[in-house]
Design a protein around this motif. Structure first.
Motif, PDB file in Angstrom:
ATOM      1  N   LEU A  90      30.285  44.947  23.053  1.00  0.00           N
ATOM      2  CA  LEU A  90      31.707  45.045  23.364  1.00  0.00           C
ATOM      3  C   LEU A  90      32.009  46.341  24.105  1.00  0.00           C
ATOM      4  O   LEU A  90      32.749  46.352  25.086  1.00  0.00           O
ATOM      5  CB  LEU A  90      32.538  44.957  22.084  1.00  0.00           C
ATOM      6  CG  LEU A  90      32.376  43.672  21.268  1.00  0.00           C
ATOM      7  CD1 LEU A  90      33.213  43.742  20.006  1.00  0.00           C
ATOM      8  CD2 LEU A  90      32.749  42.458  22.099  1.00  0.00           C
ATOM      9  N   ALA A  91      31.443  47.453  23.638  1.00  0.00           N
ATOM     10  CA  ALA A  91      31.631  48.735  24.318  1.00  0.00           C
ATOM     11  C   ALA A  91      31.000  48.677  25.711  1.00  0.00           C
ATOM     12  O   ALA A  91      31.552  49.230  26.671  1.00  0.00           O
ATOM     13  CB  ALA A  91      31.034  49.857  23.485  1.00  0.00           C
ATOM     14  N   TRP A  92      29.874  47.990  25.825  1.00  0.00           N
ATOM     15  CA  TRP A  92      29.216  47.804  27.116  1.00  0.00           C
ATOM     16  C   TRP A  92      30.162  47.080  28.072  1.00  0.00           C
ATOM     17  O   TRP A  92      30.354  47.496  29.211  1.00  0.00           O
ATOM     18  CB  TRP A  92      27.937  47.007  26.893  1.00  0.00           C
ATOM     19  CG  TRP A  92      27.186  46.640  28.126  1.00  0.00           C
ATOM     20  CD1 TRP A  92      26.229  47.379  28.753  1.00  0.00           C
ATOM     21  CD2 TRP A  92      27.301  45.426  28.874  1.00  0.00           C
ATOM     22  NE1 TRP A  92      25.746  46.703  29.853  1.00  0.00           N
ATOM     23  CE2 TRP A  92      26.388  45.509  29.945  1.00  0.00           C
ATOM     24  CE3 TRP A  92      28.091  44.295  28.754  1.00  0.00           C
ATOM     25  CZ2 TRP A  92      26.252  44.486  30.878  1.00  0.00           C
ATOM     26  CZ3 TRP A  92      27.950  43.283  29.686  1.00  0.00           C
ATOM     27  CH2 TRP A  92      27.035  43.386  30.737  1.00  0.00           C
ATOM     28  N   ALA A  93      30.783  46.006  27.582  1.00  0.00           N
ATOM     29  CA  ALA A  93      31.701  45.218  28.412  1.00  0.00           C
ATOM     30  C   ALA A  93      32.941  46.021  28.784  1.00  0.00           C
ATOM     31  O   ALA A  93      33.455  45.889  29.899  1.00  0.00           O
ATOM     32  CB  ALA A  93      32.097  43.939  27.682  1.00  0.00           C
ATOM     33  N   SER A  94      33.421  46.855  27.876  1.00  0.00           N
ATOM     34  CA  SER A  94      34.634  47.621  28.178  1.00  0.00           C
ATOM     35  C   SER A  94      34.399  48.586  29.330  1.00  0.00           C
ATOM     36  O   SER A  94      35.255  48.740  30.197  1.00  0.00           O
ATOM     37  CB  SER A  94      35.130  48.368  26.939  1.00  0.00           C
ATOM     38  OG  SER A  94      34.329  49.481  26.645  1.00  0.00           O
ATOM     39  N   GLN A  95      33.237  49.218  29.376  1.00  0.00           N
ATOM     40  CA  GLN A  95      32.967  50.156  30.462  1.00  0.00           C
ATOM     41  C   GLN A  95      32.785  49.427  31.793  1.00  0.00           C
ATOM     42  O   GLN A  95      33.160  49.934  32.844  1.00  0.00           O
ATOM     43  CB  GLN A  95      31.749  51.028  30.134  1.00  0.00           C
ATOM     44  CG  GLN A  95      31.949  51.939  28.955  1.00  0.00           C
ATOM     45  CD  GLN A  95      33.234  52.747  29.047  1.00  0.00           C
ATOM     46  OE1 GLN A  95      33.542  53.341  30.058  1.00  0.00           O
ATOM     47  NE2 GLN A  95      33.996  52.778  27.964  1.00  0.00           N
ATOM     48  N   ARG A  96      32.248  48.218  31.758  1.00  0.00           N
ATOM     49  CA  ARG A  96      32.132  47.414  32.980  1.00  0.00           C
ATOM     50  C   ARG A  96      33.526  47.027  33.473  1.00  0.00           C
ATOM     51  O   ARG A  96      33.806  47.030  34.668  1.00  0.00           O
ATOM     52  CB  ARG A  96      31.304  46.151  32.744  1.00  0.00           C
ATOM     53  CG  ARG A  96      29.855  46.347  32.319  1.00  0.00           C
ATOM     54  CD  ARG A  96      29.111  47.325  33.191  1.00  0.00           C
ATOM     55  NE  ARG A  96      27.677  47.254  33.047  1.00  0.00           N
ATOM     56  CZ  ARG A  96      26.959  48.076  32.301  1.00  0.00           C
ATOM     57  NH1 ARG A  96      27.529  49.025  31.606  1.00  0.00           N
ATOM     58  NH2 ARG A  96      25.647  47.963  32.261  1.00  0.00           N
ATOM     59  N   LEU A  97      34.410  46.677  32.536  1.00  0.00           N
ATOM     60  CA  LEU A  97      35.772  46.293  32.892  1.00  0.00           C
ATOM     61  C   LEU A  97      36.545  47.481  33.459  1.00  0.00           C
ATOM     62  O   LEU A  97      37.360  47.314  34.369  1.00  0.00           O
ATOM     63  CB  LEU A  97      36.481  45.708  31.669  1.00  0.00           C
ATOM     64  CG  LEU A  97      37.830  45.039  31.893  1.00  0.00           C
ATOM     65  CD1 LEU A  97      37.768  43.979  32.977  1.00  0.00           C
ATOM     66  CD2 LEU A  97      38.326  44.421  30.590  1.00  0.00           C
ATOM     67  N   VAL A  98      36.283  48.678  32.947  1.00  0.00           N
ATOM     68  CA  VAL A  98      36.910  49.889  33.511  1.00  0.00           C
ATOM     69  C   VAL A  98      36.528  50.008  34.983  1.00  0.00           C
ATOM     70  O   VAL A  98      37.392  50.245  35.837  1.00  0.00           O
ATOM     71  CB  VAL A  98      36.486  51.166  32.735  1.00  0.00           C
ATOM     72  CG1 VAL A  98      36.907  52.421  33.484  1.00  0.00           C
ATOM     73  CG2 VAL A  98      37.071  51.179  31.339  1.00  0.00           C
ATOM     74  N   ALA A  99      35.247  49.858  35.292  1.00  0.00           N
ATOM     75  CA  ALA A  99      34.792  49.983  36.679  1.00  0.00           C
ATOM     76  C   ALA A  99      35.475  48.957  37.580  1.00  0.00           C
ATOM     77  O   ALA A  99      35.935  49.287  38.679  1.00  0.00           O
ATOM     78  CB  ALA A  99      33.271  49.839  36.746  1.00  0.00           C
ATOM     79  N   LEU A 100      35.567  47.714  37.122  1.00  0.00           N
ATOM     80  CA  LEU A 100      36.208  46.654  37.900  1.00  0.00           C
ATOM     81  C   LEU A 100      37.686  46.954  38.131  1.00  0.00           C
ATOM     82  O   LEU A 100      38.177  46.887  39.262  1.00  0.00           O
ATOM     83  CB  LEU A 100      36.045  45.315  37.168  1.00  0.00           C
ATOM     84  CG  LEU A 100      36.631  44.091  37.842  1.00  0.00           C
ATOM     85  CD1 LEU A 100      35.836  43.753  39.097  1.00  0.00           C
ATOM     86  CD2 LEU A 100      36.635  42.923  36.879  1.00  0.00           C
ATOM     87  N   LEU A 101      38.400  47.314  37.066  1.00  0.00           N
ATOM     88  CA  LEU A 101      39.831  47.597  37.162  1.00  0.00           C
ATOM     89  C   LEU A 101      40.100  48.817  38.037  1.00  0.00           C
ATOM     90  O   LEU A 101      41.027  48.814  38.859  1.00  0.00           O
ATOM     91  CB  LEU A 101      40.416  47.802  35.764  1.00  0.00           C
ATOM     92  CG  LEU A 101      41.920  48.039  35.686  1.00  0.00           C
ATOM     93  CD1 LEU A 101      42.678  46.829  36.204  1.00  0.00           C
ATOM     94  CD2 LEU A 101      42.326  48.337  34.247  1.00  0.00           C
ATOM     95  N   MET A 102      39.295  49.838  37.899  1.00  0.00           N
ATOM     96  CA  MET A 102      39.510  51.054  38.688  1.00  0.00           C
ATOM     97  C   MET A 102      39.210  50.827  40.170  1.00  0.00           C
ATOM     98  O   MET A 102      39.816  51.462  41.030  1.00  0.00           O
ATOM     99  CB  MET A 102      38.693  52.221  38.144  1.00  0.00           C
ATOM    100  CG  MET A 102      39.148  52.682  36.772  1.00  0.00           C
ATOM    101  SD  MET A 102      40.900  53.064  36.688  1.00  0.00           S
ATOM    102  CE  MET A 102      41.423  52.021  35.342  1.00  0.00           C
ATOM    103  N   GLY A 103      38.305  49.912  40.479  1.00  0.00           N
ATOM    104  CA  GLY A 103      38.087  49.547  41.881  1.00  0.00           C
ATOM    105  C   GLY A 103      39.343  48.954  42.494  1.00  0.00           C
ATOM    106  O   GLY A 103      39.731  49.293  43.610  1.00  0.00           O
TER     107      GLY A 103
END
Length: 165
Positions: free
Chosen positions: A81-94
C-alpha cells in the motif's frame, strides 16, 4: 542525541505527505458542494468540474495508503500500500506540473509538485525498500504519464468561452 536515521527521515516525509495531501483532499473532495476550486480552474484554464474531486480522491488515497501500516503474524501487510501511494504521488504530481508549467506558464508554481515528486523518490529509497536507480526511472515515467493525462484532459475540453473585457 544522535543523527536521524534514513527511516526517521522517510517517516517525517510521509507525515508531511499525509498532512498536506490529507488536508488538500478534504478541500478538493468537498468542492462538489462549494465549487470554488473547480470554478476557478474552469475560468482560469478551462478544466472540467469533475477534475477537482478526482484529484481530491487521489490525494486522499495517497494519505490513507501512506499511513496504512500494520502486520499480520509478524509480516508487514501494508508495504504494497505504501509502495502504491508513492507511485500515485508521482503520477499526480506529473499532472500538477503539467498544469503549472504548460497551462499556467509558471515554473515557480511547479516547485510544490516537484518537491512532492522528490519525496516520492526519496521515501522508498530511504526506507531501504528500493534502489534509487530504479525508483527515479519509474517515478519519472509515472510523472510523464501524469503530464500526458493532463494534456489529454486539456485537449478533450471544448474551447473556453470568451471572457468579457
Amino acid at each position: 542525541m544522535g543523527w536521524l536515521t534514513y527511516q526517521e527521515i522517510a517517516d517525517f516525509l510521509k507525515v508531511l505527505e499525509i498532512g498536506i495531501l490529507g488536508l488538500l483532499s478534504v478541500v478538493f473532495i468537498t468542492d462538489v458542494h462549494h465549487g470554488g476550486i473547480s470554478e476557478e480552474l474552469r475560468l482560469k484554464w478551462n478544466y472540467p468540474r469533475w477534475l477537482t474531486p478526482m484529484v481530491g480522491v487521489c490525494q486522499f488515497l495517497i494519505a490513507a495508503l501512506n499511513g496504512a501500516e500494520w502486520s499480520v503474524d509478524g509480516k508487514e501487510v501494508a508495504a504494497p500500500l505504501a509502495w502504491a501511494s508513492q507511485r500515485l504521488v508521482a503520477l499526480l504530481m506529473g499532472g500538477c506540473m503539467y498544469t503549472h508549467v504548460s497551462v499556467g506558464k509558471s515554473y515557480k508554481d511547479a516547485s510544490g509538485p516537484l518537491v512532492f515528486l522528490i519525496f516520492s523518490v526519496a521515501i522508498p529509497v530511504m526506507e531501504g525498500k528500493e534502489q534509487l536507480e530504479y525508483v527515479a526511472v519509474v517515478h519519472g515515467a509515472l510523472a510523464a504519464l501524469g503530464w500526458t493525462i493532463g494534456e489529454l484532459v486539456t485537449r478533450s475540453q471544448p474551447p473556453a468561452p470568451p471572457r468579457p473585457p
